[in-house]
Design a protein around this motif. Structure first.
Motif, PDB file in Angstrom:
ATOM      1  N   TYR A 297      15.463  -3.106   2.889  1.00 41.28           N
ATOM      2  CA  TYR A 297      16.605  -3.767   2.271  1.00 41.28           C
ATOM      3  C   TYR A 297      17.682  -2.709   2.042  1.00 41.28           C
ATOM      4  N   LEU A 298      18.912  -3.136   1.991  1.00 46.53           N
ATOM      5  CA  LEU A 298      20.018  -2.196   1.808  1.00 46.53           C
ATOM      6  C   LEU A 298      19.835  -1.353   0.552  1.00 46.53           C
ATOM      7  N   ASP A 299      19.104  -1.895  -0.428  1.00 43.28           N
ATOM      8  CA  ASP A 299      18.926  -1.185  -1.695  1.00 43.28           C
ATOM      9  C   ASP A 299      17.525  -0.598  -1.873  1.00 43.28           C
ATOM     10  N   GLY A 300      16.658  -0.700  -0.853  1.00 43.53           N
ATOM     11  CA  GLY A 300      15.335  -0.101  -1.031  1.00 43.53           C
ATOM     12  C   GLY A 300      14.368  -0.467   0.077  1.00 43.53           C
ATOM     13  N   THR A 301      13.279   0.287   0.135  1.00 44.96           N
ATOM     14  CA  THR A 301      12.222   0.096   1.129  1.00 44.96           C
ATOM     15  C   THR A 301      10.955  -0.353   0.411  1.00 44.96           C
ATOM     16  N   THR A 302      10.219  -1.301   0.995  1.00 43.93           N
ATOM     17  CA  THR A 302       9.020  -1.825   0.332  1.00 43.93           C
ATOM     18  C   THR A 302       7.781  -1.670   1.210  1.00 43.93           C
ATOM     19  N   ASP A 303       6.621  -1.702   0.556  1.00 38.10           N
ATOM     20  CA  ASP A 303       5.321  -1.572   1.230  1.00 38.10           C
ATOM     21  C   ASP A 303       4.277  -2.147   0.285  1.00 38.10           C
TER      22      ASP A 303
ATOM     23  N   HIS B  96      12.007  -4.621  -4.667  1.00 41.71           N
ATOM     24  CA  HIS B  96      10.592  -4.985  -4.793  1.00 41.71           C
ATOM     25  C   HIS B  96      10.402  -6.332  -5.486  1.00 41.71           C
ATOM     26  N   VAL B  97      11.312  -6.707  -6.353  1.00 43.10           N
ATOM     27  CA  VAL B  97      11.223  -8.039  -6.964  1.00 43.10           C
ATOM     28  C   VAL B  97      11.458  -9.104  -5.894  1.00 43.10           C
TER      29      VAL B  97
ATOM     30  N   HIS C 259       4.472   0.610 -12.087  1.00 47.21           N
ATOM     31  CA  HIS C 259       4.389  -0.140 -10.828  1.00 47.21           C
ATOM     32  C   HIS C 259       5.617  -1.029 -10.676  1.00 47.21           C
ATOM     33  N   ILE C 260       6.153  -1.098  -9.455  1.00 46.63           N
ATOM     34  CA  ILE C 260       7.356  -1.899  -9.210  1.00 46.63           C
ATOM     35  C   ILE C 260       7.096  -2.991  -8.158  1.00 46.63           C
ATOM     36  N   THR C 261       5.853  -3.117  -7.696  1.00 47.24           N
ATOM     37  CA  THR C 261       5.464  -4.159  -6.743  1.00 47.24           C
ATOM     38  C   THR C 261       4.940  -5.366  -7.509  1.00 47.24           C
ATOM     39  N   TRP C 262       5.333  -6.560  -7.065  1.00 49.90           N
ATOM     40  CA  TRP C 262       4.954  -7.762  -7.814  1.00 49.90           C
ATOM     41  C   TRP C 262       4.397  -8.844  -6.899  1.00 49.90           C
ATOM     42  N   ALA C 263       3.097  -9.038  -6.943  1.00 51.79           N
ATOM     43  CA  ALA C 263       2.413 -10.145  -6.253  1.00 51.79           C
ATOM     44  C   ALA C 263       1.000 -10.197  -6.812  1.00 51.79           C
ATOM     45  N   PRO C 264       0.451 -11.385  -6.991  1.00 51.20           N
ATOM     46  CA  PRO C 264      -0.857 -11.498  -7.670  1.00 51.20           C
ATOM     47  C   PRO C 264      -2.007 -10.951  -6.835  1.00 51.20           C
ATOM     48  N   TYR C 265      -3.082 -10.601  -7.541  1.00 50.65           N
ATOM     49  CA  TYR C 265      -4.360 -10.266  -6.913  1.00 50.65           C
ATOM     50  C   TYR C 265      -5.217 -11.523  -6.954  1.00 50.65           C
TER      51      TYR C 265
END
Length: 640
Positions: free
Chosen positions: A440-446, A333-334, A582-588
């Motif tokens: 990603y090989l180490d995780g799925t993001t949304d 997620h990073v 929370h593990i998602t990182w992007a600004p609002y």
């Protein structure tokens, strides 16, 4: 292309017995949400491309059921030969059949594509008029689908233990303890993500989902894997042998379930069972099936009194992420957040360069004038660019679902997927919503973010802020162990409800660890299923409230959360309390916020989140990108 309805009705009339109706579900043999191209039968017959829905064809009507995410899309895609049935508003398919078809009507189904749970629900509804659920020997849609895609043989891959975090043998040990506890001598697995998770394998048989078309049977002393053997390399064969798993052809599962039922299914290297056992002894030891994923065809091989019908023990085991899976998800997620920021920086620059937009940070002082009329950005071209930024990240394997890249009124279509020939051009005067993710090989993001590169209206700002308030409220929740997502769902909706607004989808779903982007068994939703499984520490769940105004705009904000133990001052009832990370990182986008509607606590939350964004994503930014990110995450206040 000729409408398949006519060809299907000819087959239905010629069938013995003649069919009054044909059910065409979205699901494949494994009850999958996302299916391969060759399994998109409902899409082929109806033209509706959404991931959820069911078609019912009678001799003079064609009906399509789907949920609130797809009402608008279905209205646009269905021809006038079809009638849209809105799930939650119109009668269910089984109720409609019972009410509208004659007594003793014959309803055809492919027993491989219908779950035990669904079939039993249908049969109960049909019993009053003695209507018959008829199991077809072949799928009628396949008979009229002349250019149906062929099955491909993508290789099976072993998921490294460093990412899986738990060996197959340890999973077997836990599973067999559960079998013994329930007096079950074996269990049948049909769900593709469960088979992949149990055997620590991944594949490429379904777009966006790293799974393999396969089944598994595990007994108290043996394990079997049913797959197209062309997908098995010598190295993978060695891996399976080393774990004591016998590989059989995909279609062998049918006969092997019969052997399992009679107590004669044995690995080649194991002695045959005592065939002298009486039928009563055989029936006293159960065979476990999950009625929501086991198809009717396999269930029919078993006698009803030997079936233990309950949710798969892997559903919860898979949802409870181990430390290696959580570590991988956080890292994925990073990197994913960095790709999203790279995209926003690029898009902001392009909107200003091509369209004369005021941009991500500023509101226009006068008219925005297009600078390069011959160049344009479309919903598809920009989503391709976003995929390109993701593809540069370590361990990237592909997208986790089709990117929802939507401008203006298209953003009001909850699961809108743009097509190159019909998609909209970006517009600096309209909201832009993008909901996307990666494998990603180490995780799925949304992740979902909603932005505006011009001057948002006060109404758009108010709606965005209400969605943000609900998003923050859920993220900030503390709740006792035993709480379900059905209870928490209201937190995300309350700020919208105060203005008489709402949204027609659930608020949160689980996320796989390099597996399916939608994962159960838990969810955060108003739907009854959300009452079934409480949230537990180490589960993942999304936080994605929204608001959609047909014909105008749509807003959604989404992060992935990890459920964690909460450090509360007290512990009433000794239950223990939970909270979210929370593990998602992007600004609002602060330009879309009406700061007067945010409480001091909400402003503090935004500032804290943005501060963490800056710190966590900084190593992935160049100088210009960091300058943009610093500006995007500047502290806000009501006096601003």
């Amino acid at each position: 292309m000729a409408d398949p309805l006519d060809a299907l009705r000819s087959l239905m009339a010629a069938h013995s017995p003649p069919l009054h109706a044909l059910v065409v579900p979205s699901e494949d043999n494994h009850q999958s949400e996302y299916v391969s191209e060759r399994d998109k039968r409902r899409q082929f017959v109806s033209g509706f491309t959404g991931s959820a829905g069911l078609a019912l064809i009678t001799m003079n009507e064609a009906l399509l059921w789907t949920d609130g995410r797809y009402f608008l899309q279905a209205t646009q895609q269905l021809s006038d030969r079809w009638k849209l049935m809105r799930i939650g508003e119109d009668p269910t398919v089984e109720t409609w059949i019972a009410d509208n078809l004659p007594s003793e009507a014959v309803v055809g189904i492919d027993p491989w594509c219908v779950s035990v749970e669904t079939a039993q629900r249908y049969e109960k509804a049909f019993s009053g008029k003695k209507q018959q659920l008829f199991q077809l020997s072949s799928n009628l849609v396949d008979e009229v689908w002349n250019d149906r895609p062929v099955a491909e043989a993508s290789p099976v891959m072993v998921q490294p233990l460093e990412f899986a975090g738990c060996s197959v043998q340890d999973k077997f040990k836990d599973l067999r303890e559960k079998l013994l506890k329930e007096n079950a001598r074996g269990i049948i697995f049909s769900s593709l993500d469960e088979v992949a998770w149990l055997y620590n394998i991944r594949g490429n048989d379904v777009a966006y989902c790293p799974v393999v078309h396969s089944y598994a049977i595990v007994t108290t002393d043996s394990a079997f894997f049913y797959v197209d053997k062309r997908k098995i390399s010598s190295e993978v064969q060695t891996y399976f042998s080393g774990n004591g798993i016998e590989i059989g052809d995909y279609n062998m599962v049918d006969s092997d379930v019969s052997l399992l039922a009679s107590g004669q299914l044995n690995a080649k290297n194991k002695a045959k069972v005592d065939t002298e056992k009486s039928s009563d002894e055989m029936k006293s030891v159960k065979i476990w099936i999950d009625p929501s994923s086991c198809c009717l065809s396999l269930y029919a091989k078993l006698s009803a009194d030997q079936v233990f019908s309950q949710q798969s023990p892997l559903a919860l085991a898979k949802a409870l992420k181990n430390p290696a899976e959580l570590d991988g998800l956080r890292k994925a997620h990073v990197r994913d957040g960095a790709a999203v920021v790279h995209y926003l920086v690029w898009l902001d620059n392009k909107m200003q360069e091509l369209y004369g937009a005021s941009g991500y940070f500023n509101e226009p002082q006068g008219e925005q004038e297009r600078k390069f009329p011959d160049e344009k950005l479309t919903e598809v071209s920009v989503s391709d660019k976003l995929e390109g930024f993701r593809a540069k990240q370590e361990h990237f394997k592909g997208l986790s679902f089709p990117t929802i890249s939507s401008v203006g009124s298209n953003a009001a279509i909850i699961h809108y997927v743009p097509e190159p020939n019909t998609c909209a051009e970006l517009d600096p005067d309209k909201i832009y919503l993008f909901d996307s993710g990666a494998q990603y090989l180490d995780g799925t993001t949304d992740i979902t973010r909603t932005v505006h590169f011009g001057k948002p209206s006060q109404h758009e700002k108010s709606c965005y802020t209400a969605v943000l308030k609900g998003h923050i409220a859920l993220d900030s929740a503390t709740f006792p162990n035993g709480t379900t997502g059905h209870v928490l769902d209201v937190l995300a909706r309350t700020p919208l409800w105060k203005s008489g607004l709402d949204y027609r989808h659930g608020t949160g779903h689980g996320i796989g660890a390099y597996l399916n982007v939608h994962e159960g068994p838990h969810q955060i939703s108003f739907r009854p299923h959300a009452r079934n499984v409480p949230l537990q520490s180490s589960m993942t769940v999304t936080d994605e409230p929204g608001y959609y105004e047909d014909g105008n705009f749509g807003i959604r904000l989404e992060n992935v959360l990890v459920v964690k133990n909460a450090d509360t001052k007290f512990n009433f009832g000794g239950k223990g309390y939970l909270a979210f990370e929370h593990i998602t990182w992007a600004p609002y986008q602060t330009k879309l916020m009406d700061l007067t509607l945010l409480s001091p606590e909400e402003i503090e939350w935004v500032n804290s989140y943005h501060s963490d964004c800056r710190r966590i994503l900084a190593p992935y930014m160049n100088e210009k990108e960091m300058e943009w990110l610093n500006k995007a995450t500047e502290p806000i206040s009501t006096s601003a």
